[in-house]
Design a protein around this motif. Structure first.
Motif, PDB file in Angstrom:
ATOM      1  N   ARG A  71      30.171   4.372  23.714  1.00  0.00           N
ATOM      2  CA  ARG A  71      29.183   4.376  22.945  1.00  0.00           C
ATOM      3  C   ARG A  71      28.706   3.687  21.919  1.00  0.00           C
ATOM      4  NH1 ARG A  71      27.103  10.342  23.799  1.00  0.00           N
ATOM      5  NH2 ARG A  71      25.407   9.202  23.646  1.00  0.00           N
ATOM      6  N   VAL A  72      29.315   3.566  21.298  1.00  0.00           N
ATOM      7  CA  VAL A  72      29.526   2.712  19.989  1.00  0.00           C
ATOM      8  C   VAL A  72      29.157   1.715  20.235  1.00  0.00           C
ATOM      9  CG1 VAL A  72      30.038   2.487  17.533  1.00  0.00           C
ATOM     10  CG2 VAL A  72      30.015   4.400  18.526  1.00  0.00           C
ATOM     11  N   ALA A  73      30.618   0.631  20.525  1.00  0.00           N
ATOM     12  CA  ALA A  73      29.955  -0.471  21.076  1.00  0.00           C
ATOM     13  C   ALA A  73      28.543  -0.935  21.842  1.00  0.00           C
ATOM     14  CB  ALA A  73      31.292  -1.404  21.140  1.00  0.00           C
ATOM     15  N   ALA A  74      28.428   0.014  22.674  1.00  0.00           N
ATOM     16  CA  ALA A  74      27.247  -0.202  23.631  1.00  0.00           C
ATOM     17  C   ALA A  74      26.068  -0.908  23.173  1.00  0.00           C
ATOM     18  CB  ALA A  74      27.091   0.709  24.944  1.00  0.00           C
ATOM     19  N   LYS A  75      25.862   0.884  22.320  1.00  0.00           N
ATOM     20  CA  LYS A  75      24.973   0.981  20.886  1.00  0.00           C
ATOM     21  C   LYS A  75      23.888  -0.650  19.918  1.00  0.00           C
ATOM     22  CE  LYS A  75      23.698   5.808  21.682  1.00  0.00           C
ATOM     23  NZ  LYS A  75      21.946   5.634  21.821  1.00  0.00           N
ATOM     24  N   LEU A  76      25.631  -1.021  19.359  1.00  0.00           N
ATOM     25  CA  LEU A  76      25.829  -2.221  19.078  1.00  0.00           C
ATOM     26  C   LEU A  76      25.574  -3.114  19.555  1.00  0.00           C
ATOM     27  CD1 LEU A  76      28.346  -1.026  16.405  1.00  0.00           C
ATOM     28  CD2 LEU A  76      25.576  -0.895  15.916  1.00  0.00           C
ATOM     29  N   LYS A  77      25.513  -3.457  20.830  1.00  0.00           N
ATOM     30  CA  LYS A  77      25.653  -4.734  21.329  1.00  0.00           C
ATOM     31  C   LYS A  77      24.310  -5.512  21.676  1.00  0.00           C
ATOM     32  CE  LYS A  77      27.294  -6.761  25.647  1.00  0.00           C
ATOM     33  NZ  LYS A  77      27.479  -6.395  26.955  1.00  0.00           N
ATOM     34  N   PRO A  78      23.839  -6.581  21.238  1.00  0.00           N
ATOM     35  CA  PRO A  78      22.665  -7.264  20.702  1.00  0.00           C
ATOM     36  C   PRO A  78      21.892  -7.353  21.866  1.00  0.00           C
ATOM     37  CG  PRO A  78      24.233  -9.034  19.832  1.00  0.00           C
ATOM     38  CD  PRO A  78      25.149  -7.477  20.491  1.00  0.00           C
ATOM     39  N   LEU A  79      20.740  -7.341  22.070  1.00  0.00           N
ATOM     40  CA  LEU A  79      20.158  -7.495  23.665  1.00  0.00           C
ATOM     41  C   LEU A  79      20.442  -9.250  23.978  1.00  0.00           C
ATOM     42  CD1 LEU A  79      16.906  -5.520  22.806  1.00  0.00           C
ATOM     43  CD2 LEU A  79      19.172  -4.587  24.641  1.00  0.00           C
ATOM     44  N   PRO A  80      20.627  -9.583  24.713  1.00  0.00           N
ATOM     45  CA  PRO A  80      20.904 -10.983  25.509  1.00  0.00           C
ATOM     46  C   PRO A  80      19.423 -11.871  24.811  1.00  0.00           C
ATOM     47  CG  PRO A  80      21.259  -9.237  27.651  1.00  0.00           C
ATOM     48  CD  PRO A  80      20.404  -8.804  26.386  1.00  0.00           C
ATOM     49  N   GLY A  81      19.225 -12.783  24.605  1.00  0.00           N
ATOM     50  CA  GLY A  81      17.995 -13.826  24.526  1.00  0.00           C
ATOM     51  C   GLY A  81      17.293 -13.071  22.502  1.00  0.00           C
ATOM     52  N   SER A  82      18.568 -12.320  21.907  1.00  0.00           N
ATOM     53  CA  SER A  82      17.723 -12.240  20.145  1.00  0.00           C
ATOM     54  C   SER A  82      18.334 -12.316  19.994  1.00  0.00           C
ATOM     55  CB  SER A  82      17.613 -10.432  20.717  1.00  0.00           C
ATOM     56  OG  SER A  82      19.696 -10.184  21.184  1.00  0.00           O
ATOM     57  N   GLY A 138      12.395  -7.741  14.643  1.00  0.00           N
ATOM     58  CA  GLY A 138      12.686  -6.576  15.925  1.00  0.00           C
ATOM     59  C   GLY A 138      13.693  -6.138  15.820  1.00  0.00           C
ATOM     60  N   SER A 139      15.073  -6.498  16.035  1.00  0.00           N
ATOM     61  CA  SER A 139      16.085  -6.976  15.687  1.00  0.00           C
ATOM     62  C   SER A 139      17.008  -5.745  15.142  1.00  0.00           C
ATOM     63  CB  SER A 139      17.683  -7.745  16.448  1.00  0.00           C
ATOM     64  OG  SER A 139      17.356  -8.188  14.844  1.00  0.00           O
ATOM     65  N   SER A 140      16.076  -6.403  13.885  1.00  0.00           N
ATOM     66  CA  SER A 140      16.721  -4.939  12.314  1.00  0.00           C
ATOM     67  C   SER A 140      16.312  -3.598  13.176  1.00  0.00           C
ATOM     68  CB  SER A 140      16.131  -5.893  11.556  1.00  0.00           C
ATOM     69  OG  SER A 140      16.554  -5.692  10.164  1.00  0.00           O
ATOM     70  N   HIS A 141      14.974  -3.574  13.328  1.00  0.00           N
ATOM     71  CA  HIS A 141      14.225  -1.995  13.411  1.00  0.00           C
ATOM     72  C   HIS A 141      15.209  -1.786  14.381  1.00  0.00           C
ATOM     73  CE1 HIS A 141      11.726   1.231  14.364  1.00  0.00           C
ATOM     74  NE2 HIS A 141      11.550   0.736  16.106  1.00  0.00           N
ATOM     75  N   ASP A 142      15.461  -2.230  16.220  1.00  0.00           N
ATOM     76  CA  ASP A 142      16.517  -1.733  16.430  1.00  0.00           C
ATOM     77  C   ASP A 142      18.310  -1.102  16.186  1.00  0.00           C
ATOM     78  OD1 ASP A 142      14.693  -1.873  18.872  1.00  0.00           O
ATOM     79  OD2 ASP A 142      15.615  -3.842  19.523  1.00  0.00           O
ATOM     80  N   ALA A 186      19.695   2.070  16.507  1.00  0.00           N
ATOM     81  CA  ALA A 186      20.784   2.790  17.218  1.00  0.00           C
ATOM     82  C   ALA A 186      21.683   3.093  16.092  1.00  0.00           C
ATOM     83  CB  ALA A 186      21.521   1.513  17.092  1.00  0.00           C
ATOM     84  N   ILE A 187      21.845   2.859  14.153  1.00  0.00           N
ATOM     85  CA  ILE A 187      22.354   3.458  13.373  1.00  0.00           C
ATOM     86  C   ILE A 187      22.258   5.030  13.198  1.00  0.00           C
ATOM     87  CG2 ILE A 187      23.266   3.371  11.548  1.00  0.00           C
ATOM     88  CD1 ILE A 187      23.177   0.550  11.131  1.00  0.00           C
ATOM     89  N   ALA A 188      21.137   5.334  13.452  1.00  0.00           N
ATOM     90  CA  ALA A 188      20.342   6.673  13.145  1.00  0.00           C
ATOM     91  C   ALA A 188      20.778   6.731  14.140  1.00  0.00           C
ATOM     92  CB  ALA A 188      18.330   6.558  13.229  1.00  0.00           C
ATOM     93  N   GLU A 189      20.940   7.159  15.636  1.00  0.00           N
ATOM     94  CA  GLU A 189      21.149   7.696  16.825  1.00  0.00           C
ATOM     95  C   GLU A 189      22.371   7.992  16.679  1.00  0.00           C
ATOM     96  OE1 GLU A 189      19.820   5.672  20.179  1.00  0.00           O
ATOM     97  OE2 GLU A 189      18.006   6.256  20.275  1.00  0.00           O
TER      98      GLU A 189
END
Length: 237
Positions: free
Chosen positions: A8-19, A25-29, A33-36
């Motif tokens: 679950r940690v790896a899935a949340k930290l995995k960057p979105l394609p094309g980002s 935006g990615s910094s906010h995401d 993710a870190i907060a969650e």
């Protein structure tokens, strides 16, 4: 459970394609993710302790330092009663400039056990090196005058008198040595008297060692002292 949590940690930290990683935006995401993840870790492992590990180590270090400081206090007090030792335990020569000038006298003694053969030779003055008692007496006077050169923290004082008596004792086949040192000054002459009888005893050994190696120098001790702040002292009291 630990494997599922890591996935679950790896899935949340995995960057979105094309980002792009450095976009706002990615910094906010990523922050979201870190907060969650932090919330999930708290739900699994519980809340973190109030003080950090570094703070714990720091407090332990402060406690150890406080313990060391506390232990140093009685140590310094014990050193203060020894005049040749400073507050930190280092050797030092005592400052006698403020002491009162008085007449100082000290008497010391020792014994040299000769054995029958050597005793008879010394009594008859037949030792190969000559007059044992006469040479030893002169050696004792010279030794008293060299005390400050032999013992590092002794003061170099002016002796007004040094006297030695060497007596043959037929009951235990020994030479009994008594020495007196005197001075008018600011420090005692105990060490000078003790050095005088010791050097005299060693000279007896040197004069007689060719006849026997079984000679024993024993009972070196202070018998009496007078003068100074501590006043009179005698072993016989």
């Amino acid at each position: 459970m630990q494997v599922m949590f890591v996935r679950r940690v790896a899935a949340k930290l995995k960057p979105l394609p094309g980002s792009r990683v450095y976009s706002n935006g990615s910094s906010h995401d990523l922050s979201k993710a870190i907060a969650e993840l932090n919330q999930e870790m708290e739900s699994v492992f519980g809340e973190p302790p109030a003080s950090s590990h570094a703070g714990s180590l720091e407090s332990q270090s402060m406690a150890q330092e406080s313990h060391l400081v506390t232990n140093d206090v009685p140590q310094q007090k014990s050193f203060s009663c020894l005049t040749h030792i400073g507050n930190k335990g280092e050797a030092q020569m005592v400052d006698i400039s403020s002491k009162e000038t008085t007449k100082r006298v000290a008497v010391a003694s020792c014994k040299v056990m000769l054995g029958r053969k050597v005793f008879d030779l010394v009594s008859a003055n037949q030792m190969e090196k000559g007059d044992v008692l006469g040479v030893a007496k002169i050696a004792g006077v010279c030794g008293a005058k060299q005390t400050s050169n032999l013992i590092p923290l002794c003061h170099n004082i002016s002796l007004s008198h040094v006297h030695l008596d060497l007596t043959l004792n037929p009951h235990d086949l020994s030479v009994e040595i008594e020495g007196q040192a005197a001075s008018t000054g600011k420090t005692g002459v105990e060490m000078e008297a003790l050095t005088a009888v010791t050097i005299a005893g060693l000279t007896v050994y040197d004069m007689c060692k060719a006849a026997s190696k079984d000679i024993v120098l024993t009972d070196v001790r202070l018998e009496h002292k007078s003068g100074g702040k501590s006043g009179d002292w005698s072993r016989k009291k």
